[in-house]
Design a protein around this motif. Structure first.
Motif, mmCIF file in Angstrom:
data_model
loop_
_atom_site.group_PDB
_atom_site.id
_atom_site.type_symbol
_atom_site.label_atom_id
_atom_site.label_comp_id
_atom_site.label_asym_id
_atom_site.label_seq_id
_atom_site.Cartn_x
_atom_site.Cartn_y
_atom_site.Cartn_z
ATOM 1 N N ARG A 8 -3.472 -4.180 -8.357
ATOM 2 C CA ARG A 8 -4.106 -3.647 -7.145
ATOM 3 C C ARG A 8 -3.674 -2.213 -6.872
ATOM 4 O O ARG A 8 -4.442 -1.399 -6.358
ATOM 5 N N ARG A 9 -2.418 -1.901 -7.209
ATOM 6 C CA ARG A 9 -1.965 -0.522 -7.032
ATOM 7 C C ARG A 9 -2.704 0.421 -7.972
ATOM 8 O O ARG A 9 -2.948 1.579 -7.629
ATOM 9 N N VAL A 10 -3.068 -0.065 -9.162
ATOM 10 C CA VAL A 10 -3.883 0.759 -10.061
ATOM 11 C C VAL A 10 -5.247 1.026 -9.422
ATOM 12 O O VAL A 10 -5.740 2.159 -9.428
ATOM 13 N N GLN A 11 -5.831 -0.009 -8.842
ATOM 14 C CA GLN A 11 -7.123 0.190 -8.154
ATOM 15 C C GLN A 11 -6.977 1.250 -7.062
ATOM 16 O O GLN A 11 -7.872 2.078 -6.852
ATOM 17 N N PHE A 12 -5.857 1.197 -6.382
ATOM 18 C CA PHE A 12 -5.634 2.158 -5.308
ATOM 19 C C PHE A 12 -5.486 3.570 -5.882
ATOM 20 O O PHE A 12 -6.048 4.535 -5.347
ATOM 21 N N ALA A 13 -4.755 3.685 -6.986
ATOM 22 C CA ALA A 13 -4.602 5.001 -7.640
ATOM 23 C C ALA A 13 -5.962 5.559 -8.039
ATOM 24 O O ALA A 13 -6.225 6.759 -7.884
ATOM 25 N N LEU A 14 -6.851 4.704 -8.543
ATOM 26 C CA LEU A 14 -8.181 5.175 -8.950
ATOM 27 C C LEU A 14 -8.962 5.684 -7.742
ATOM 28 O O LEU A 14 -9.691 6.679 -7.828
ATOM 29 N N ALA A 15 -8.779 5.024 -6.621
ATOM 30 C CA ALA A 15 -9.491 5.443 -5.409
ATOM 31 C C ALA A 15 -9.019 6.818 -4.925
ATOM 32 O O ALA A 15 -9.742 7.511 -4.214
ATOM 33 N N LEU A 16 -7.808 7.208 -5.326
ATOM 34 C CA LEU A 16 -7.237 8.489 -4.889
ATOM 35 C C LEU A 16 -7.651 9.673 -5.762
ATOM 36 O O LEU A 16 -7.531 10.825 -5.338
ATOM 37 N N CYS A 17 -8.099 9.394 -6.984
ATOM 38 C CA CYS A 17 -8.285 10.441 -8.006
ATOM 39 C C CYS A 17 -9.177 11.590 -7.558
ATOM 40 O O CYS A 17 -8.915 12.748 -7.887
ATOM 41 N N GLY A 18 -10.262 11.288 -6.872
ATOM 42 C CA GLY A 18 -11.249 12.314 -6.525
ATOM 43 C C GLY A 18 -10.935 13.061 -5.249
ATOM 44 O O GLY A 18 -11.792 13.786 -4.746
ATOM 45 N N ARG A 19 -9.704 12.917 -4.721
ATOM 46 C CA ARG A 19 -9.323 13.551 -3.452
ATOM 47 C C ARG A 19 -10.346 13.279 -2.360
ATOM 48 O O ARG A 19 -10.865 14.212 -1.721
ATOM 49 N N PRO A 20 -10.704 12.015 -2.129
ATOM 50 C CA PRO A 20 -11.741 11.730 -1.133
ATOM 51 C C PRO A 20 -11.278 12.084 0.283
ATOM 52 O O PRO A 20 -10.100 11.944 0.597
ATOM 53 N N ALA A 21 -12.234 12.531 1.104
ATOM 54 C CA ALA A 21 -11.955 12.769 2.518
ATOM 55 C C ALA A 21 -12.052 11.457 3.300
ATOM 56 O O ALA A 21 -11.641 11.376 4.459
ATOM 57 N N LEU A 22 -12.608 10.440 2.652
ATOM 58 C CA LEU A 22 -12.831 9.152 3.295
ATOM 59 C C LEU A 22 -12.583 8.053 2.280
ATOM 60 O O LEU A 22 -13.144 8.087 1.177
ATOM 61 N N GLN A 24 3.225 3.049 4.435
ATOM 62 C CA GLN A 24 3.729 4.427 4.351
ATOM 63 C C GLN A 24 2.757 5.319 3.587
ATOM 64 O O GLN A 24 2.547 6.481 3.954
ATOM 65 N N VAL A 25 2.164 4.769 2.523
ATOM 66 C CA VAL A 25 1.200 5.548 1.737
ATOM 67 C C VAL A 25 -0.021 5.884 2.596
ATOM 68 O O VAL A 25 -0.522 7.020 2.585
ATOM 69 N N ILE A 26 -0.488 4.917 3.356
ATOM 70 C CA ILE A 26 -1.653 5.154 4.221
ATOM 71 C C ILE A 26 -1.336 6.247 5.243
ATOM 72 O O ILE A 26 -2.146 7.144 5.494
ATOM 73 N N ARG A 27 -0.139 6.189 5.802
ATOM 74 C CA ARG A 27 0.238 7.207 6.806
ATOM 75 C C ARG A 27 0.300 8.596 6.176
ATOM 76 O O ARG A 27 -0.092 9.588 6.784
ATOM 77 N N ARG A 28 0.800 8.643 4.944
ATOM 78 C CA ARG A 28 0.901 9.918 4.246
ATOM 79 C C ARG A 28 -0.494 10.492 3.998
ATOM 80 O O ARG A 28 -0.725 11.698 4.174
ATOM 81 N N LEU A 29 -1.436 9.668 3.603
ATOM 82 C CA LEU A 29 -2.803 10.138 3.375
ATOM 83 C C LEU A 29 -3.431 10.595 4.681
ATOM 84 O O LEU A 29 -4.128 11.609 4.734
ATOM 85 N N ARG A 30 -3.179 9.836 5.742
ATOM 86 C CA ARG A 30 -3.719 10.239 7.042
ATOM 87 C C ARG A 30 -3.167 11.614 7.440
ATOM 88 O O ARG A 30 -3.890 12.457 7.970
ATOM 89 N N ASP A 31 -1.893 11.841 7.150
ATOM 90 C CA ASP A 31 -1.296 13.148 7.450
ATOM 91 C C ASP A 31 -1.947 14.270 6.647
ATOM 92 O O ASP A 31 -1.926 15.423 7.066
ATOM 93 N N ALA A 52 -0.066 -1.665 13.488
ATOM 94 C CA ALA A 52 0.894 -0.693 12.949
ATOM 95 C C ALA A 52 0.214 0.567 12.424
ATOM 96 O O ALA A 52 0.807 1.639 12.456
ATOM 97 N N LEU A 53 -1.004 0.440 11.920
ATOM 98 C CA LEU A 53 -1.609 1.535 11.165
ATOM 99 C C LEU A 53 -2.755 2.240 11.857
ATOM 100 O O LEU A 53 -2.990 3.421 11.626
ATOM 101 N N ALA A 54 -3.522 1.498 12.657
ATOM 102 C CA ALA A 54 -4.840 1.993 13.033
ATOM 103 C C ALA A 54 -4.808 2.911 14.239
ATOM 104 O O ALA A 54 -4.071 2.695 15.192
ATOM 105 N N ASP A 55 -5.639 3.969 14.201
ATOM 106 C CA ASP A 55 -5.941 4.735 15.400
ATOM 107 C C ASP A 55 -6.932 3.954 16.251
ATOM 108 O O ASP A 55 -6.896 4.008 17.471
#
Ligand code: ADP
Ligand code: ADP
Length: 218
Positions: free
Chosen positions: A134-148, A168-175, A192-195
């Motif tokens: 699942r972490r690999v799937q997450f890494a793939l989702a990050l590759c294109g520097r998506p805004a969303l 923590q990773v989600i918070r870092r991306l939000r930042d 814990a995570l959501a605005d």
């Protein structure tokens, strides 16, 4: 305006109303949790927003366009629950291959690091545990520097430590300014995570607001 929206969106499977008149919007830079029990319609809502599922009522927009169009979908990152990748390729090869589809991808090492995969980079995908895959799937989702980004049930089945690391990773991306839509059935995770939280049940929106607003209503 919103990055993505459902307006009166409906989807039926036979007699089942998976979604029934749902209004929802995703605003720039926010973490939006779509919270609800199994069968609430969370995955279907994500399917509509990411163009994998067609609505049979209402309207769906992504960056002001139609998410069924591939050139619009290119600008989002998606992590689904069920995803299959070739077992023989190594983790870093999967990430490099996926990155090659983008003009200005995130460096491979950075995607691996964000997903907690640096130490596993040379492992064949098929030799990983379910959580690691699942972490690999997450890494793939990050590759294109998506805004969303759209992430379906990211921490289901993870242990407490892995869940907190993912937060923590989600918070870092939000930042970094990335807007993230995640589905979850964990109230604690949404809290814990959501605005903002959209509470779904039986295919309808039952409540919507910040974690504080929802607590006051409860
Ligand atoms: P959640 O993600 O909240 O668990 P889903 O969106 O997966 O909810 O499902 C909502 C409802 O739609 C459920 O009753 C589910 O059984 C049904 N459903 C979802 N996808 C399909 C499908 N492809 N075929 C038939 N029924 C489906
Ligand atoms: P396993 O499937 O072997 O049980 P886990 O998925 O539980 O592995 O995760 C093992 C470690 O990986 C955890 O201690 C956690 O620190 C880290 N981790 C899990 N998911 C993520 C993620 N999405 N991003 C970053 N690190 C993660």
């Amino acid at each position: 305006g919103p990055l993505a929206a459902l307006r009166g969106a409906g989807k039926r499977y036979g007699a089942v109303h998976a979604l029934d008149g749902v209004d929802l919007e995703v605003r720039p830079g926010e973490v939006l949790a779509v919270l609800g029990p199994n069968g609430a319609g969370k995955s279907t809502a994500l399917g509509l927003l990411t163009g994998r599922v067609g609505a049979d009522a209402g309207r769906v927009s992504l960056f002001g366009g139609d998410p069924r169009q591939p050139e619009i979908r290119r600008h989002i990152g998606v992590m689904l629950q069920e995803a299959r990748l070739p077992d023989a390729l190594r983790v870093h090869e999967h990430v490099a291959l996926h990155s090659s589809y983008y003009g200005a991808p995130r460096p491979v090492a950075e995607s691996l690091e964000l997903a907690g995969l640096t130490a596993l980079a040379r492992r064949p995908y098929g030799a990983l545990s379910g959580g690691e895959q699942r972490r690999v799937q997450f890494a793939l989702a990050l590759c294109g520097r998506p805004a969303l980004m759209f992430v379906d049930e990211p921490t289901t089945g993870l242990d407490v430590e892995a869940r907190r690391n993912f937060w923590q990773v989600i918070r870092r991306l939000r930042d970094e300014g990335v807007a993230i839509v995640l589905t979850t059935h964990y109230l604690e995770e949404a809290d814990a995570l959501a605005d903002r939280i959209v509470l779904l049940a039986g295919g309808r929106v039952r409540a919507e607001g910040s974690p504080e607003q929802l607590k006051r209503q409860a």
